[in-house]
Design a protein around this motif. Structure first.
Motif, PDB file in Angstrom:
ATOM      1  N   GLN A 122       0.823  -1.211   0.000  1.00  0.00           N
ATOM      2  CA  GLN A 122       0.000   0.000   0.000  1.00  0.00           C
ATOM      3  C   GLN A 122       0.857   1.262   0.000  1.00  0.00           C
ATOM      4  OE1 GLN A 122      -2.803  -0.502   3.213  1.00  0.00           O
ATOM      5  NE2 GLN A 122      -3.896  -2.106   2.120  1.00  0.00           N
ATOM      6  N   GLN A 123       1.814   1.286  -0.918  1.00  0.00           N
ATOM      7  CA  GLN A 123       2.728   2.415  -1.038  1.00  0.00           C
ATOM      8  C   GLN A 123       2.236   3.397  -2.099  1.00  0.00           C
ATOM      9  OE1 GLN A 123       6.102  -0.154  -1.973  1.00  0.00           O
ATOM     10  NE2 GLN A 123       7.064   0.473  -0.061  1.00  0.00           N
ATOM     11  N   TYR A 124       0.968   3.750  -2.027  1.00  0.00           N
ATOM     12  CA  TYR A 124       0.403   4.630  -3.040  1.00  0.00           C
ATOM     13  C   TYR A 124      -0.795   5.394  -2.483  1.00  0.00           C
ATOM     14  CZ  TYR A 124      -3.203   1.028  -3.408  1.00  0.00           C
ATOM     15  OH  TYR A 124      -4.221   0.149  -3.122  1.00  0.00           O
ATOM     16  N   ASN A 125      -1.134   6.434  -3.203  1.00  0.00           N
ATOM     17  CA  ASN A 125      -2.349   7.187  -2.934  1.00  0.00           C
ATOM     18  C   ASN A 125      -2.972   7.478  -4.292  1.00  0.00           C
ATOM     19  OD1 ASN A 125      -4.312   8.525  -1.509  1.00  0.00           O
ATOM     20  ND2 ASN A 125      -3.127  10.422  -1.263  1.00  0.00           N
ATOM     21  N   VAL A 126      -4.288   7.328  -4.403  1.00  0.00           N
ATOM     22  CA  VAL A 126      -4.975   7.559  -5.665  1.00  0.00           C
ATOM     23  C   VAL A 126      -5.753   8.858  -5.569  1.00  0.00           C
ATOM     24  CG1 VAL A 126      -6.604   6.634  -7.353  1.00  0.00           C
ATOM     25  CG2 VAL A 126      -5.174   5.072  -6.045  1.00  0.00           C
TER      26      VAL A 126
END
Length: 188
Positions: free
Chosen positions: A125-129
């Motif tokens: 979960q190394q992201y942001n949308v």
């Protein structure tokens, strides 16, 4: 969805295209049935060796994937991947929800990520949308709002903030990939 055309390499080298389409992931017993159809040596469910030979007694042991179909844009099947590893890959993809599959497609197709690196980003979960964004100015506006950067600024001065310039800075300093349909992903 991941489908591959599994081909008997020995028969192919003899000039006979002997293969079957399979949808992955596949259970071992179903895969063994395919191997029986295309005459590939394998172990059955009881652990017994099932052998198939060419006309001079050489076993048909090798397969290759002569074609594939997938819903994941940018996904490539490595040339020398084993059926077990490919089946595991298909299971990983099946375990992703729709948003994660879109992220995987974007990272592979637009971001230039390898499959392993893209899955790692998703798993960790190394992201942001950012949704409803069609350029980096839109992303900058959402970042500023989410982080509260202008909360302490007087209302009459907030309209002077340059989202376009901040969006350029985010793009230069960060790692953003456009997923299409108004969505950007930021990778940490």
């Amino acid at each position: 969805m991941l489908k591959v055309f599994v081909t008997n390499l020995g028969k192919y080298n003899e000039g006979n295209l002997c293969g079957e389409w399979i949808e992955l992931p596949i259970e071992e017993k179903d895969l063994n049935e395919v191997f029986d159809k295309i005459k590939i040596c394998h172990e059955n469910e009881d652990g017994e060796k099932v052998n198939y030979y060419d006309s001079v007694g050489n076993p048909y042991e090798e397969i290759f994937f002569s074609s594939f179909e997938t819903d994941i844009d940018g996904l490539e099947i490595p040339e020398h991947i084993s059926i077990e590893d490919l089946n595991e890959m298909a299971e990983e993809i099946d375990n992703l929800d729709e948003e994660e599959q879109d992220i995987l497609s974007g990272l592979l197709k637009e971001g230039g990520y390898s499959y392993e690196d893209a899955i790692s980003v998703i798993d960790n979960q190394q992201y942001n949308v950012y949704y409803d964004c069609f350029n980096m100015s839109d992303v900058a506006e959402q970042v500023v709002e989410q982080c509260g950067y202008l909360d302490e600024m007087p209302e009459h001065l907030r309209n002077y903030f340059d989202y376009e310039a901040y969006g350029r800075d985010l793009e230069i300093e960060g790692n953003f990939v456009y997923l299409g349909e108004g969505a950007y992903i930021e990778i940490y």
